[in-house]
Scaffold this active site. Structure first.
Site, short mmCIF file in Angstrom:
data_model
loop_
_atom_site.label_atom_id
_atom_site.label_comp_id
_atom_site.label_asym_id
_atom_site.label_seq_id
_atom_site.Cartn_x
_atom_site.Cartn_y
_atom_site.Cartn_z
N ASP A 31 60.99 7.22 33.56
CA ASP A 31 59.69 6.84 34.10
C ASP A 31 58.72 8.01 33.94
OD1 ASP A 31 58.16 4.87 35.83
OD2 ASP A 31 58.06 6.65 37.11
N GLU B 4 58.41 6.50 29.13
CA GLU B 4 56.98 6.23 29.06
C GLU B 4 56.26 7.50 28.59
OE1 GLU B 4 56.02 3.04 32.53
OE2 GLU B 4 56.60 5.02 33.22
#
Length: 984
Positions: free
Chosen positions: A578, A607
């Site tokens: 993340d 990400e």
């Protein structure tokens, strides 16, 4: 607190009855929030307020107005009756700026119990002061300096300036003098000039000691501990306090060693408990254990670590650490906790051998991956798979790890039946399940959910607020009170998926902690694990209140240790990071190195963005940030085995994740979008990657609208959405890179809101919004079957899984279409090598008229996919039609996949029976005539045991169809018993 409130109420009522002042008896209809800043600037400051009780609800932002100020700072008047009519308690965050970005006041999420505020004629007031966690709720609080409006030391911290040790001092008001104390002894004094900010030099402090500074203001004094966070990044600190040994509770049967890294602490103790919750035993029965049965001192060893060894079998005992910093002692859980009791209140000593299900030692990562581009990832939340009534599995396993493990579930209606749950995943054909966070996260009350699963309203959360990174989430187990259960049940899930050749990937969130000041990391080593602003507040690059500092050696060590533990103990096959941009390149590459030592096919991706403005040096960020001008080519600094989501590709495919804007499948294209789509299809090496192994291609994920909901919100009709959805995923599955699918996309997953529209941020929405509806699979069975065929095609043809830029340059070429000028269609050819057929792929988007392609390669192609028509949707076994030279796609939102027709000689067995000597080396394919270009596999036989053996030869044709041949092998030597292959 409740007793104090009652006493205050009785006192105030008896003394001031005429003022209609009440506590708790009257619920306020208006709440006035006061916020005082020493610089008197309020125009950019906001609050986020939400109902926290009786149930958590969505929040609302309010902005302070510079014009609305009084002696208590700026104030906001909030109409509770209109905005929070059902609330008994409110959550509040005070911050700089709008949205999730920006610096937050200390305390992060704070809570206002409306039964504890003073109410005057229906109005309640709460008072906050810059830099202070405690706030006032009454006139009596203000009288008692709660909060404290007097002059304050805002921050005192050590730093290095021009190679000299200094103290940076920030004050709310000008002061006259100061005193410095070392371990309680005054060691330096001095005067202060006419400024609120000072640098004090001339004292050679020692980082192993404790320092306080006292400042004399005009009418008062203020005293504060001097923080060390300003020197955490110095070579002196790194060399003195980088510890490379094992940390946590190290269980070894007859003894357990507790080891904690706490380099600045004056004292560390371990507290031992029999149960993991103060009020409940291991079965969840009421049982009080408020104090430890034993407390032991840890001794300081090397490089800031402390340890104690207990010569007892502490299997499944619980523990906490009491850590003293700057004279303040906090009882905390272990950051390395391998499990905890309910709600993560106490860590647990784990004997991992007892947590293994039957035959766990035989479980291995499915042997389906040679290159990262072989992965086909399916993103899933644990609860979503089984929470809908149409799942039809074990009721006690709904929303649990065990629900992931149950096979044999189906849903039937109108005489038709479809598989659900685990069997659906297997039938679909994906080879990896990406699980949204399964570590111990906040916001789910595990006790309440266990005690009252039907009555508890807060059952669902995506889980991106980590509390214990190495501990599994207790709400996903059938018993959160026993920390062994969650480990055993998750291993059962991994085993069940592995048995079906499905790998497991874990979503990890090392970029922030669920709490800031309240984090166990921060309480153990204040300020070390997080990046702090110059004023000592938490940098908020995650958008959730803080961000971790992965570039520091002990944060990096924790991340490497954690992923190594999770990959080995649970036999995981990958990690999704993340907000990966908040991590540094060296840490990500160190994790890649660690995974390579375990299994080089373990996948890493994340990400390539942050959740807000960050303090990380942009040159070392593992993605784009405000500090590097949002440069996504930072990904090229990562190992080629670390991938990133390609949002440029996603947006070109279907438009921005929310809203009405469109992309290729809606026919809303331009030159730039088409370039982004083309580059993404080719592996993104012309965008931001070194190799296609770094390119995660996707059309949707758990964030934002589902693909179906996005298409409907951007003008795609109900009759056309099926074709647009199928085409979107067809493009994903025929692109160079790592395809990523959102669970349920194969049957048009939707998250409708009750009042109309769609939920674009369902992170804490109920199961009714998030769950996978298996009745929808039955409704859109043809869509499911199409996705199943597309996945089969990708797995069959290696030309769709090219793993290097060199291969792509050699085999991939764009083909001109008659629609190229419109930017609404594209086509490409992938040359076949080593007996593989050439592929031609035509994506006709929202076009007017036909999309035509001419190929003068003399090859005949078989069409595998189309749009519903006379020839059908797809046929992966024998094809729909054959074409040569001219290819025409006459419908919109159609992906036509053509495969070269190959003539391959028949595979045959040379001899029906082969004799082999006992113990001899034998190649099972040596008895098979294998034509050039054929894919042939044979089962292994054991020549160490005499007897008759059957060899199965599997032949896979160029369309992926399988057929079997058989022959026998006689292994000579010995004689036979009644057991086939036995020896006497």
């Amino acid at each position: 607190m409740k007793k104090i409130g009652i006493l205050l109420f009785l006192l105030m009522f008896s003394l001031f009855v005429t003022l209609t002042v009440t506590y708790a008896a009257e619920t306020p209809n208006t709440l006035v929030v006061h916020y005082f800043r020493y610089d008197q600037t309020y125009g950019n400051h906001t609050i986020w307020m939400w109902q926290s009780a009786p149930t958590g609800l969505g929040g609302k932002e309010f902005k302070f107005n510079q014009a609305n100020t009084d002696e208590h700072g700026a104030y906001l008047s909030i109409n509770l009756a209109a905005d929070y009519s059902t609330a008994t308690a409110l959550g509040i965050i005070i911050k700089d700026g709008e949205g999730w970005n920006g610096e937050r006041e200390p305390g992060g999420d704070r809570f206002i119990d409306l039964s504890q505020v003073e109410v005057k004629s229906g109005v309640a007031h709460v008072y906050f002061v810059q830099g202070q966690v405690q706030f006032g709720k009454s006139d009596l609080d203000l009288t008692n300096n709660l909060p404290d409006y007097r002059p304050q030391i805002l921050r005192a911290s050590f730093a290095i300036a021009s190679n000299n040790k200094v103290i940076n001092l920030s004050l709310s008001h000008q002061a006259t003098s100061y005193k410095l104390f070392e371990d309680g002894v005054e060691v330096k004094t001095g005067s202060l000039g006419n400024s609120n900010n000072h640098t004090i030099s001339g004292y050679n402090y020692e980082i192993s000691k404790t320092y306080e500074i006292e400042v004399q203001f005009t009418n008062s004094t203020s005293k504060k501990y001097v923080q060390l966070d300003g020197i955490y990044d110095t070579n002196e600190f790194e060399e003195a306090f980088t510890y490379d040994g094992e940390l946590g509770a190290i269980y070894n049967g007859a003894q357990t060693t507790f080891r904690l890294w706490a380099p600045l602490s004056q004292e560390v103790k371990v507290n031992l408990y029999n149960q993991g919750h103060p009020q409940y035993d291991r079965l969840g029965n009421a049982s009080e254990e408020l104090t430890p049965y034993a407390t032991l001192d840890l001794e300081k060893i090397e490089n800031g670590a402390w340890q104690v060894t207990v010569n007892q079998d502490l299997d499944s005992k619980y523990y906490t650490f009491s850590v003293t910093n700057n004279g303040v002692t906090n009882e905390v859980t272990d950051p390395y906790s391998y499990s905890t009791g309910a709600n993560g209140l106490r860590s647990m000593v784990v004997n991992f051998e007892k947590t293994n299900p039957a035959f766990w030692e035989l479980v291995q990562r499915p042997q389906t991956i040679s290159s990262f581009t072989d992965y086909i990832i399916w993103e899933l939340h644990v609860r979503d798979l089984t929470s809908h009534s149409s799942w039809n599995g074990n009721e006690a396993w709904r929303g649990k790890f065990l629900g992931l493990s149950q096979s044999g579930t189906t849903y039937s209606a109108s005489g038709d039946t479809v598989t659900t749950g685990l069997d659906h995943i297997e039938e679909l054909g994906v080879n990896a399940v990406h699980l949204l966070p399964i570590f111990d996260f906040g916001y789910i009350d595990e006790v309440a959910l266990f005690k009252d699963p039907e009555g508890t309203t807060n059952k669902f959360n995506w889980g991106y607020m980590p509390y214990h990174f190495n501990t599994l989430e207790g709400s996903y187990s059938t018993n959160p009170f026993d920390g062994n259960v969650r480990i055993y049940e998750f291993k059962q899930a991994v085993k069940a998926l592995s048995d079906k050749n499905i790998r497991v990937i874990m979503d990890v969130v090392y970029n922030h902690t669920g709490e800031s000041e309240g984090s166990n990391f921060h309480k153990i080593v204040p300020g070390y694990f997080h990046r702090l602003n110059q004023n000592g507040s938490f940098s908020n690059g995650s958008g959730t209140g803080n961000e971790t500092a992965s570039e520091r050696s002990m944060v990096r060590k924790f991340m490497v240790d954690s992923t190594t533990y999770l990959a080995t103990e649970f036999k995981l096959s990958g990690f999704r990071f993340d907000l990966m941009s908040l991590h540094d390149v060296d840490t990500m590459n160190a994790i890649r190195d660690a995974m390579d030592k375990i299994d080089p096919t373990i996948i890493l991706y994340g990400e390539p963005w942050a959740g807000g403005d960050t303090l990380i040096d942009g040159s070392i960020a593992a993605g784009m940030t405000n500090t590097n001008g949002w440069d996504r080519t930072q990904i090229r600094k990562l190992d080629n085995g670390i991938a990133a989501f390609n949002d440029l590709y996603r947006n070109a495919l279907k438009g921005s994740p929310d809203g009405a804007g469109g992309g290729f499948v809606q026919g809303q294209m331009d030159y730039n979008k088409m370039q982004d789509l083309r580059k993404g299809i080719m592996g993104a090496t012309d965008q931001f990657t070194n190799e296609p192994t770094q390119n995660v291609v996707y059309g949707e994920a758990h964030d934002n609208l589902t693909l179906h909901d996005k298409l409907r919100s951007s003008g795609v009709t109900a009759s056309d959405v099926v074709h647009a959805q199928v085409q979107s995923n067809a493009i994903v599955l025929t692109s160079m890179g790592i395809p990523f699918l959102h669970a349920g996309t194969e049957f048009l997953r939707s998250k409708p809101l009750q009042g109309g529209g769609y939920d674009h941020n369902s992170y804490e929405s109920p199961d009714s919004v998030n769950q996978l509806r298996w009745d929808r699979k039955l409704q859109y069975k043809n869509v499911f079957e199409y996705h199943k065929a597309l996945i089969h095609i990708r797995k069959t043809y290696d030309g769709l899984r090219l793993s290097s830029k060199a291969e792509i340059n050699q085999r991939f070429s764009w083909v001109q279409t008659t629609q190229d000028a419109t930017d609404k269609a594209l086509a490409y050819k992938i040359e076949g090598v080593n007996g593989q057929p050439t592929l031609l792929i035509i994506h006709a988007g929202k076009v007017n008229g036909s999309t035509n392609v001419t190929l003068n390669d003399g090859k005949t192609y078989m069409q595998l996919t189309s749009r519903a028509g006379a020839q059908g949707l797809f046929d992966v076994e024998k094809g729909l039609v054959t074409r040569k030279g001219n290819f025409s796609v006459t419908s919109t939102n159609t992906t036509a996949i053509f495969v070269e027709v190959l003539t391959i000689e028949q595979t045959t067995v040379k001899s029906a029976n082969v004799s082999v000597a006992l113990g001899a080396n034998f190649n099972e394919l040596s008895n098979v005539n294998v034509p050039a270009g054929a894919k042939v596999y044979a089962t292994d036989i054991n020549t160490q045991v005499p007897g008759f053996k059957v060899v199965t030869v599997t032949v896979v044709d160029y369309l992926g169809n399988k057929s079997n041949l058989y022959y026998t092998v006689t292994v000579s030597g010995g004689s036979f018993s009644g057991l086939v292959g036995g020896q006497v």
